[in-house]
Design a protein around this motif. Structure first.
Motif, PDB file in Angstrom:
ATOM      1  N   LEU A 215      73.789  27.391  27.112  1.00  0.00           N
ATOM      2  CA  LEU A 215      73.416  26.128  26.466  1.00  0.00           C
ATOM      3  C   LEU A 215      74.647  25.280  26.156  1.00  0.00           C
ATOM      4  O   LEU A 215      74.630  24.051  26.336  1.00  0.00           O
ATOM      5  N   LEU A 216      75.714  25.916  25.699  1.00  0.00           N
ATOM      6  CA  LEU A 216      76.955  25.177  25.446  1.00  0.00           C
ATOM      7  C   LEU A 216      77.539  24.640  26.755  1.00  0.00           C
ATOM      8  O   LEU A 216      78.147  23.561  26.775  1.00  0.00           O
ATOM      9  N   SER A 217      77.340  25.375  27.849  1.00  0.00           N
ATOM     10  CA  SER A 217      77.803  24.899  29.154  1.00  0.00           C
ATOM     11  C   SER A 217      77.078  23.631  29.565  1.00  0.00           C
ATOM     12  O   SER A 217      77.669  22.740  30.198  1.00  0.00           O
ATOM     13  N   VAL A 218      75.799  23.540  29.224  1.00  0.00           N
ATOM     14  CA  VAL A 218      75.047  22.316  29.506  1.00  0.00           C
ATOM     15  C   VAL A 218      75.709  21.121  28.829  1.00  0.00           C
ATOM     16  O   VAL A 218      75.916  20.061  29.446  1.00  0.00           O
ATOM     17  N   ALA A 219      76.066  21.294  27.551  1.00  0.00           N
ATOM     18  CA  ALA A 219      76.726  20.207  26.822  1.00  0.00           C
ATOM     19  C   ALA A 219      78.066  19.849  27.446  1.00  0.00           C
ATOM     20  O   ALA A 219      78.420  18.668  27.585  1.00  0.00           O
ATOM     21  N   ALA A 220      78.848  20.875  27.862  1.00  0.00           N
ATOM     22  CA  ALA A 220      80.153  20.619  28.476  1.00  0.00           C
ATOM     23  C   ALA A 220      80.006  19.889  29.804  1.00  0.00           C
ATOM     24  O   ALA A 220      80.783  18.973  30.117  1.00  0.00           O
TER      25      ALA A 220
ATOM     26  N   ILE B   3      77.606  17.865  30.701  1.00  0.00           N
ATOM     27  CA  ILE B   3      77.233  16.469  30.418  1.00  0.00           C
ATOM     28  C   ILE B   3      78.466  15.672  30.003  1.00  0.00           C
ATOM     29  O   ILE B   3      78.647  14.517  30.415  1.00  0.00           O
ATOM     30  N   CYS B   4      79.332  16.296  29.193  1.00  0.00           N
ATOM     31  CA  CYS B   4      80.574  15.623  28.791  1.00  0.00           C
ATOM     32  C   CYS B   4      81.457  15.305  29.989  1.00  0.00           C
ATOM     33  O   CYS B   4      82.083  14.239  30.055  1.00  0.00           O
TER      34      CYS B   4
ATOM     35  N   ALA C  85      86.987  18.154  28.608  1.00  0.00           N
ATOM     36  CA  ALA C  85      85.662  18.661  28.975  1.00  0.00           C
ATOM     37  C   ALA C  85      85.768  19.743  30.046  1.00  0.00           C
ATOM     38  O   ALA C  85      85.031  20.740  30.021  1.00  0.00           O
TER      39      ALA C  85
ATOM     40  N   TYR D  35      77.602  17.093  38.290  1.00  0.00           N
ATOM     41  CA  TYR D  35      77.623  17.776  36.999  1.00  0.00           C
ATOM     42  C   TYR D  35      76.314  17.587  36.229  1.00  0.00           C
ATOM     43  O   TYR D  35      75.887  18.489  35.497  1.00  0.00           O
TER      44      TYR D  35
ATOM     45  N   ALA E  98      73.992  20.603  35.109  1.00  0.00           N
ATOM     46  CA  ALA E  98      73.564  20.721  33.707  1.00  0.00           C
ATOM     47  C   ALA E  98      72.065  20.983  33.627  1.00  0.00           C
ATOM     48  O   ALA E  98      71.609  21.828  32.838  1.00  0.00           O
TER      49      ALA E  98
ATOM     50  N   LEU F  22      70.354  24.451  32.259  1.00  0.00           N
ATOM     51  CA  LEU F  22      69.377  24.445  31.163  1.00  0.00           C
ATOM     52  C   LEU F  22      68.137  25.248  31.546  1.00  0.00           C
ATOM     53  O   LEU F  22      67.608  26.029  30.734  1.00  0.00           O
TER      54      LEU F  22
END
Length: 423
Positions: free
Chosen positions: A102-107, A109-110, A123, A185, A189, A193
């Motif tokens: 889940l944190l990888s999804v945020a990274a 997107i960044c 990022a 990316y 993402a 997810l």
């Protein structure tokens, strides 16, 4: 030191919680899930390589600055191996891999929305740090497998990792051609997810008692494992050499292929990953052979093939077909040795599989860095012939080291594992 996979070394019980032994074979569907999740996670760290030129143009970065993107990812990955992967021996692996995904999804997107070079580098470093979840998947799958099937399971999951690495360039190039580099990316993402949701629903609950180690002690124990486990020391050095050998080929490969007389496009060069994938998949059974007691034989044959592969690779100026044949052979050998290495080290310390993975993969990273840096220098000095001689030399050193350590390997690490069925 005794390397019985069913028993921890003396004193280990007071330092680490013993995992509960699996009672049933791990399902094919679960193995496939681990392989797909591992391949996607590791691909995130390799997407940028064929995209550096268009990223530089989009963010108005110099070629020297955009080159730091790959370096930032590698630094993050290296830190993750040391600081994040060992946590699998301390906390619930199921929660750990889902949270990392889940944190990888945020990274991701960044990365996709980055508007400055500084934002992109930060990022990328975070994404690389989290991409080590792929190694957590290997350790997790090994912990769910019974001892007599562990090598086979590790081989299947590692095939997913190899495919992720080799196909990342192809997927990234094709997606960028259609929708731009940011779409690569964003698409990853979304896929990550979906994988995180599937992992949350499909992975079994926690299977071991809480560990008594503190986090600082956990990290410090990495050094103890190297001091105490001869199998880890030997196989980590072999890993360093084989990955140095492969990156010696892959890093400067674009230079002769993009130049006359070949003048291939970046998309065409990326397709060489498909040849590597075919060779790697051919060695997926190496883990099962190790379970049957043939690990040393597999290692010797595979290392000899890696040495031989540099003969056709060195003939690239005469025909590109020689290169394709060499890539197939080299990646077959790499995969076979890599899977055999992991199958052997996972027989040691069942309660420390995540730390064993971390320590082993640190040497993988060192070898990759050495091969990448030395091969470009050699190419500038001696051309493709120099690169081929360097690669053959590294392969020869690996083969000699393996032969010299044959008697040093404990028989418990190489013997066949008899099938045991628990009612």
């Amino acid at each position: 030191m005794r390397l019985d996979p069913e028993a921890a070394p003396a004193g280990a019980a007071s330092a680490d919680a013993r995992p509960l032994p699996p009672t049933a074979p791990i399902s094919a569907g679960m193995i496939l899930l681990f392989a797909v999740a591992s391949g996607l996670a590791v691909a995130n760290a390799y997407f940028a390589q064929p995209l550096l030129d268009i990223i530089a143009d989009d963010l108005q970065l110099s070629r020297a600055t955009v080159g730091l993107v790959v370096g930032a990812t590698q630094v993050g990955y290296g830190l993750g191996l040391i600081l994040l992967v060992p946590l699998g021996d301390l906390v619930d692996r199921r929660k750990l891999v889902v949270l990392q995904s889940l944190l990888s999804v945020a990274a991701l997107i960044c990365v996709a929305v980055s508007v400055t070079g500084a934002m992109l580098l930060a990022a990328m470093a975070v994404m690389g740090f989290l991409a080590v979840v792929t190694q957590a998947f290997v350790a997790y799958a090994a912990s769910l497998a019974r001892p007599e099937e562990r090598g086979q399971v590790v081989g299947a999951v590692t095939s997913g990792i190899v495919l992720g690495i080799l196909l990342a360039r192809v997927v990234a190039g094709a997606t960028a051609d259609l929708s731009g580099w940011r779409a690569v990316y964003l698409l990853s993402a979304a896929a990550t997810l979906v994988i995180a949701v599937v992992l949350l629903k499909a992975l079994p609950p926690k299977r071991k008692a809480p560990a008594s180690l503190s986090y600082p002690s956990l990290i410090a124990s990495l050094f103890s494992l190297f001091r105490e486990e001869r199998v880890l020391r030997i196989r980590a050095i072999i890993a360093m050499l084989i990955f140095a050998d492969v990156t010696t080929l892959l890093t400067p490969l674009v230079l002769p292929l993009a130049a006359p007389p070949f003048s291939l496009s970046h998309t065409a060069i990326g397709l060489f990953g498909l040849a590597g994938a075919a060779g790697a998949l051919g060695a997926a059974r190496a883990g099962a052979w190790t379970d049957r007691g043939h690990g040393q034989r597999v290692t010797g044959i595979a290392l000899a093939l890696m040495l031989f592969a540099w003969l056709p690779i060195g003939l690239l100026p005469q025909s590109i077909l020689y290169l394709i044949a060499g890539v197939l052979i080299l990646d077959f050998g790499l995969q076979a040795v890599h899977v055999t290495n992991q199958a052997m080290i996972y027989r040691v310390r069942p309660e420390a599989q995540s730390r064993l993975t971390a320590g082993y993969m640190v040497f993988y990273s060192i070898g990759s860095a050495l091969g990448s840096s030395s091969s470009t220098l050699v190419y500038a000095w001696a051309g493709w012939t120099g690169v081929s001689l360097l690669g053959a030399g590294i392969a020869a050193i690996a083969l000699i080291f393996w032969a010299a350590t044959l008697k040093a390997m404990p028989t418990e690490a190489t013997r066949a594992l008899a099938a045991k069925h628990t009612a």
